[in-house]
Scaffold this active site. Structure first.
Site, mmCIF file in Angstrom:
data_model
loop_
_atom_site.group_PDB
_atom_site.id
_atom_site.type_symbol
_atom_site.label_atom_id
_atom_site.label_comp_id
_atom_site.label_asym_id
_atom_site.label_seq_id
_atom_site.Cartn_x
_atom_site.Cartn_y
_atom_site.Cartn_z
ATOM 1 N N LYS A 78 48.573 44.919 35.723
ATOM 2 C CA LYS A 78 47.457 45.722 36.235
ATOM 3 C C LYS A 78 46.202 45.388 35.428
ATOM 4 C CE LYS A 78 46.247 50.554 37.359
ATOM 5 N NZ LYS A 78 46.679 51.966 37.330
ATOM 6 N N SER A 159 46.346 54.535 41.865
ATOM 7 C CA SER A 159 45.454 53.430 41.593
ATOM 8 C C SER A 159 46.152 52.082 41.424
ATOM 9 C CB SER A 159 44.653 53.720 40.326
ATOM 10 O OG SER A 159 45.496 53.763 39.186
ATOM 11 N N SER A 183 49.559 57.507 39.741
ATOM 12 C CA SER A 183 49.201 56.125 40.095
ATOM 13 C C SER A 183 50.299 55.087 39.967
ATOM 14 C CB SER A 183 48.018 55.661 39.262
ATOM 15 O OG SER A 183 46.836 56.151 39.825
HETATM 16 N N1 GLN Z 1 44.957 59.687 42.276
HETATM 17 C C1 GLN Z 1 44.729 60.305 41.006
HETATM 18 C C2 GLN Z 1 43.275 60.232 40.644
HETATM 19 O O1 GLN Z 1 42.534 59.788 41.439
HETATM 20 C C3 GLN Z 1 45.586 59.677 39.949
HETATM 21 C C4 GLN Z 1 45.105 58.365 39.513
HETATM 22 C C5 GLN Z 1 45.948 57.823 38.424
HETATM 23 O O2 GLN Z 1 47.077 58.248 38.223
HETATM 24 N N2 GLN Z 1 45.377 56.886 37.686
HETATM 25 O O3 GLN Z 1 42.863 60.610 39.605
#
Ligand code: GLN
Length: 494
Positions: A78, A159, A183
């Site tokens: 990532k 994400s 995410s």
């Molecule tokens: N979807 C969540 C957010 O927008 C979690 C994102 C994540 O876990 N990095 O914050």
């Protein structure tokens, strides 16, 4: 069998038996990336030369009898993990040309164990999002299509959308990811693969671009539960460079996958039965409980009474920490710079040009909830609720060994959908955020399909530092679900 179809465990065995080399495996994945990435946009940076060189070195080591635990396995990273000498963007324009002079601890651990890095994969900007659509490097397409394929392009989740899409489409055997509110688990569920957010403190955050430091948790995604266990074993470990890293032994997670669930008590939180939840999600959950019961587990109804406050609490705590963490992108020390008339003007121009809309929204919310007049009303209140959510789990885990829930409230949705409705987008995290607020491990396992054939996942939650039980339960679900469906878009699909 095509080399990109191996599981990670299968590839390790095949290399050990001399059936395939790391060079051949790596070449096959790079070819798959060349063929499919123009469409999926999973990779931001492909490390072709470094990967081939590392693969040949792996083959040499293996020939000399010096194979390390992950020797020669091609993985995707990532683009939130700093990689020495390799551009690390966090999906943001503000870090578009940032080349870190150091390697994150998690990726160092993987390199120490012999992994080969294929490249850096796409993500929502600074990991803020649930669709990968906030990336400054463009959307990622989910390799799965609806059964009535009308040409709709679906999101891979976020994400870690690039990580999940790459692994599902066979562009990598596994990938690193991070989970701040879901995410790892939500994109894994949307792409029909497995992913685990380990306990906070299990994997070092050192060298991982920060979003919300008290929630950010590195972890793996892969096509099987055991593959996740193998990767997590390597990624984990105490790191003095991260003050929240916990000095506990790293157990044999892969061995735990074979334990079975006989005699375990599995909790079903009644607050997770949401009004308006699609029937298919409820049915899948019931099926999952049935499988565990058949394998000798006992199903116990539990209560997590503060669940309804988890999303609002998360969307105060996470932006608050983000607004503080992202203050460092000022155009002075690293990343993008837009010159200005004076220092303040330089800051403003740089940040206005460098951050996307979602990141700006989070910074504004975070600044607001931390401001002198609202700190007690929002931030302090959210911290108190967070403590109550953690206490709910502490009480529940006196009685049960693990908890089973759906991973997401729906299957993958269409690109563009929910994009102009932040609240609808934030609802994606309804089943996942509590684990981050409480610091406990959560694993997503592919367990079924919706009526259009899209993958659906179940989530196993466990006690802090008891990933072994989580893997045991997840592997039992995986065996029972026998999820064999393949995404329509994948390397060398027949
Ligand atoms: N979807 C969540 C957010 O927008 C979690 C994102 C994540 O876990 N990095 O914050």
């Amino acid at each position: 069998m095509h080399p990109t179809d191996f599981t990670l465990r299968g590839a390790l065995d095949a290399m050990a038996e001399g059936i395939v080399t790391s060079e051949a495996l790596t070449r096959a994945h790079l070819d798959a990336i060349a063929a499919l990435n123009p469409r999926l946009n999973a990779f931001i940076t492909v490390m072709e030369e470094q990967a081939m060189e590392a693969a040949r070195e792996s083959d040499r080591r293996r020939a000399e009898g010096l194979a390390r635990p992950l020797e020669g396995l091609p993985l995707a990273i990532k683009d939130l993990f700093c990689t020495k000498g390799v551009r690390t963007t966090a999906g943001s324009k503000i870090l578009r040309d940032f080349v870190p002079p150091y390697e994150s601890t998690v990726t160092s651990n993987l390199l120490r164990d012999g992994a080969v890095f294929l490249g850096k994969v796409n993500l929502d900007e600074f990991a803020m999002g649930s669709s990968n659509a906030t990336s400054a490097f463009g959307e990622v397409e989910n390799p799965w299509k609806r059964g009535n394929d009308d040409g709709t392009r679906l999101v891979p989740g976020g994400s870690s959308g690039g990580s999940a899409a790459a692994v599902a489409a066979r562009l990598a055997l596994g990938a690193t990811a991070t989970d701040t509110g879901g995410s790892i688990r939500q994109p894994a569920a949307f792409c029909g693969i497995a992913g685990i957010k380990p306990t906070y403190g299990r994997c070092s955050r050192w060298g991982v671009v920060a979003f919300a430091s008290s929630l950010d948790t590195p972890g793996p995604v892969a096509r099987t539960v055991e593959d996740c266990a193998v990767l997590l074993g390597s990624m984990s470990g105490y790191d003095p460079k991260d003050s929240t890293s916990v000095d506990v032994p790293v157990p044999d997670f892969a061995a735990a996958c074979a334990r079975g669930v006989k005699g375990l008590r599995i909790g079903v939180p009644k607050e997770f039965r949401l009004d308006g939840m699609p029937e298919e999600i409820g049915a899948l959950w019931e099926r999952g409980l049935g499988w565990l019961r058949d394998e000798g587990a006992e199903i116990v109804e539990i209560t997590l009474p503060h669940t309804q406050y988890a999303l609002p609490c998360y969307y105060i705590v996470a932006p608050a920490e983000a607004s503080s963490n992202l203050a460092r992108y000022d155009g002075v020390r690293f990343g993008l710079r837009q010159d200005g008339e004076d220092l303040k003007d330089l800051y403003e121009r740089t940040r206005a040009a460098g951050f996307g809309a979602e990141v700006k929204r989070r910074i504004m919310i975070g600044t607001y909830v931390l401001s002198a007049g609202y700190y007690d009303a929002y931030y302090v209140k959210a911290q108190k609720i967070r403590a109550l959510i953690k206490r709910d789990f502490d009480i529940a885990f006196r009685d049960v060994d693990a908890i089973l829930t759906p991973a997401t409230p729906s299957a993958a949705f269409a690109l563009g959908e929910k994009q102009d409705d932040p609240v609808a987008m934030y609802l994606n995290d309804v089943f996942t955020v509590t684990a981050n607020l409480a610091g406990i491990p959560g694993l997503a396992v592919p367990a079924g399909q919706d009526r259009l054939g899209l993958p659906l996942g179940l989530q196993v939650l466990g006690k802090a530092f008891d990933e072994e039980t989580v893997f045991a339960v997840g592997a039992a679900i995986e065996r029972a679900a026998d999820f064999k469906a393949l995404p329509q878009v994948r390397a060398f699909a027949a």
